[in-house]
Design a protein around this motif. Sequence first.
Motif, short mmCIF file in Angstrom:
data_model
loop_
_atom_site.label_atom_id
_atom_site.label_comp_id
_atom_site.label_asym_id
_atom_site.label_seq_id
_atom_site.Cartn_x
_atom_site.Cartn_y
_atom_site.Cartn_z
N LYS A 11 15.84 -19.93 -3.27
CA LYS A 11 15.80 -20.18 -5.83
C LYS A 11 16.62 -21.10 -5.92
N GLN A 12 16.81 -21.17 -7.14
CA GLN A 12 17.64 -22.45 -7.36
C GLN A 12 18.09 -22.14 -8.90
N THR A 13 18.94 -22.47 -9.39
CA THR A 13 19.62 -22.34 -10.52
C THR A 13 20.69 -23.73 -11.15
N VAL A 14 20.38 -23.79 -11.77
CA VAL A 14 20.88 -25.40 -12.28
C VAL A 14 21.59 -25.42 -13.95
N LYS A 15 23.19 -25.18 -14.10
CA LYS A 15 23.04 -25.06 -15.37
C LYS A 15 23.46 -26.47 -16.00
N THR A 16 22.65 -26.68 -16.47
CA THR A 16 23.49 -28.55 -17.89
C THR A 16 24.13 -27.87 -18.89
N ASP A 17 24.99 -26.75 -19.40
CA ASP A 17 25.75 -26.41 -20.90
C ASP A 17 27.09 -26.62 -20.40
N THR A 18 27.84 -26.22 -21.23
CA THR A 18 29.43 -26.31 -20.92
C THR A 18 29.60 -24.99 -20.97
N PHE A 19 30.71 -24.81 -20.63
CA PHE A 19 31.69 -23.32 -19.61
C PHE A 19 32.97 -23.30 -19.95
N SER A 20 33.35 -22.86 -20.97
CA SER A 20 35.39 -23.14 -20.84
C SER A 20 35.74 -21.38 -20.87
N HIS A 21 37.01 -21.29 -20.51
CA HIS A 21 38.07 -20.08 -19.75
C HIS A 21 39.52 -20.96 -19.43
N ASN A 22 39.98 -19.96 -19.99
CA ASN A 22 41.12 -19.88 -20.52
C ASN A 22 42.66 -18.55 -20.14
N THR A 23 42.25 -18.08 -18.52
CA THR A 23 42.83 -16.88 -18.50
C THR A 23 42.93 -17.16 -16.32
N GLN A 24 43.74 -16.64 -15.93
CA GLN A 24 44.24 -16.34 -14.69
C GLN A 24 42.85 -15.29 -13.92
N THR A 25 42.04 -14.85 -14.84
CA THR A 25 40.84 -12.88 -14.21
C THR A 25 39.65 -14.09 -14.08
N PHE A 26 39.46 -13.90 -12.99
CA PHE A 26 37.77 -14.56 -12.81
C PHE A 26 36.94 -13.93 -13.74
N THR A 27 36.09 -14.34 -14.18
CA THR A 27 35.04 -13.97 -15.15
C THR A 27 34.01 -15.00 -14.38
N GLU A 28 32.96 -14.73 -14.72
CA GLU A 28 31.35 -15.13 -13.95
C GLU A 28 30.91 -16.29 -15.26
N ILE A 29 30.63 -17.36 -14.61
CA ILE A 29 30.43 -18.60 -15.00
C ILE A 29 29.24 -17.69 -15.94
N THR A 30 29.32 -18.15 -17.20
CA THR A 30 27.49 -17.76 -17.63
C THR A 30 26.40 -18.91 -17.11
N GLY A 31 25.55 -18.79 -16.55
CA GLY A 31 23.74 -19.36 -16.82
C GLY A 31 24.33 -19.80 -15.12
N LEU A 32 25.28 -19.17 -14.22
CA LEU A 32 25.45 -20.06 -12.67
C LEU A 32 25.68 -18.87 -12.52
N ASN A 33 24.31 -18.07 -11.94
CA ASN A 33 23.62 -17.37 -11.19
C ASN A 33 21.83 -17.36 -10.22
N VAL A 34 22.17 -16.86 -8.90
CA VAL A 34 20.77 -16.90 -8.59
C VAL A 34 20.29 -15.28 -8.54
N LEU A 35 18.92 -15.09 -8.74
CA LEU A 35 19.08 -13.82 -7.86
C LEU A 35 17.80 -13.08 -6.65
N ILE A 36 17.46 -12.53 -5.70
CA ILE A 36 16.76 -12.96 -5.21
C ILE A 36 16.43 -11.80 -4.20
N THR A 37 15.84 -11.03 -3.81
CA THR A 37 15.24 -10.02 -3.19
C THR A 37 14.77 -10.17 -2.11
N PRO A 38 16.01 -10.39 -0.51
CA PRO A 38 15.63 -10.68 0.31
C PRO A 38 14.04 -9.80 1.44
#
Length: 169
Positions: A11-38
Amino acid sequence: SGYSGGIIQVKQTVKTDTFSHNTQTFTEITGLNVLITPTRSDSKILVEWGVYFGAASELKSGGLRLVRTIGGTANDLIFVGDQASGNANIVRATNWATHMNTSGNRQNTFMGGKFLDSPGTTSQVKYHMALAAGQGGGATVYVNRPEGLSNTDSRATVPSSITVMEVSV
């Protein structure tokens, strides 16, 4: 393939749009995730990621980490180092870039890696990349672009990806 070491699914996800973040708290990058059911609970999942990000040209930094969620309920930090006394960043970061783009905010910084995970489940697994700003926080870090954009190769937008492969044991 069903044989030891064979690839069962990819399974693969490709993110082509941009994302920005400005705190030291880790946040999920929108659209850069992948789902798999083993298909098997003893399968391994090979996770590969490649993320481009940028920050301001001053002494700014940013970090990425790989996060696993099983069944929609648990966020597990995986592929992290041991915590040294007084150094939380070792636990927090998978990849960390310091003083990015010191040549004038013109380049994207590439961070990539691979990790062979053992989720131990046949429930759906989500892998995602999370982003945090560093160096005191407050500085904006960007995904798929440098801080400054223009119509030149060195200031272009670029894609990032995350790929997972179920591997039989």
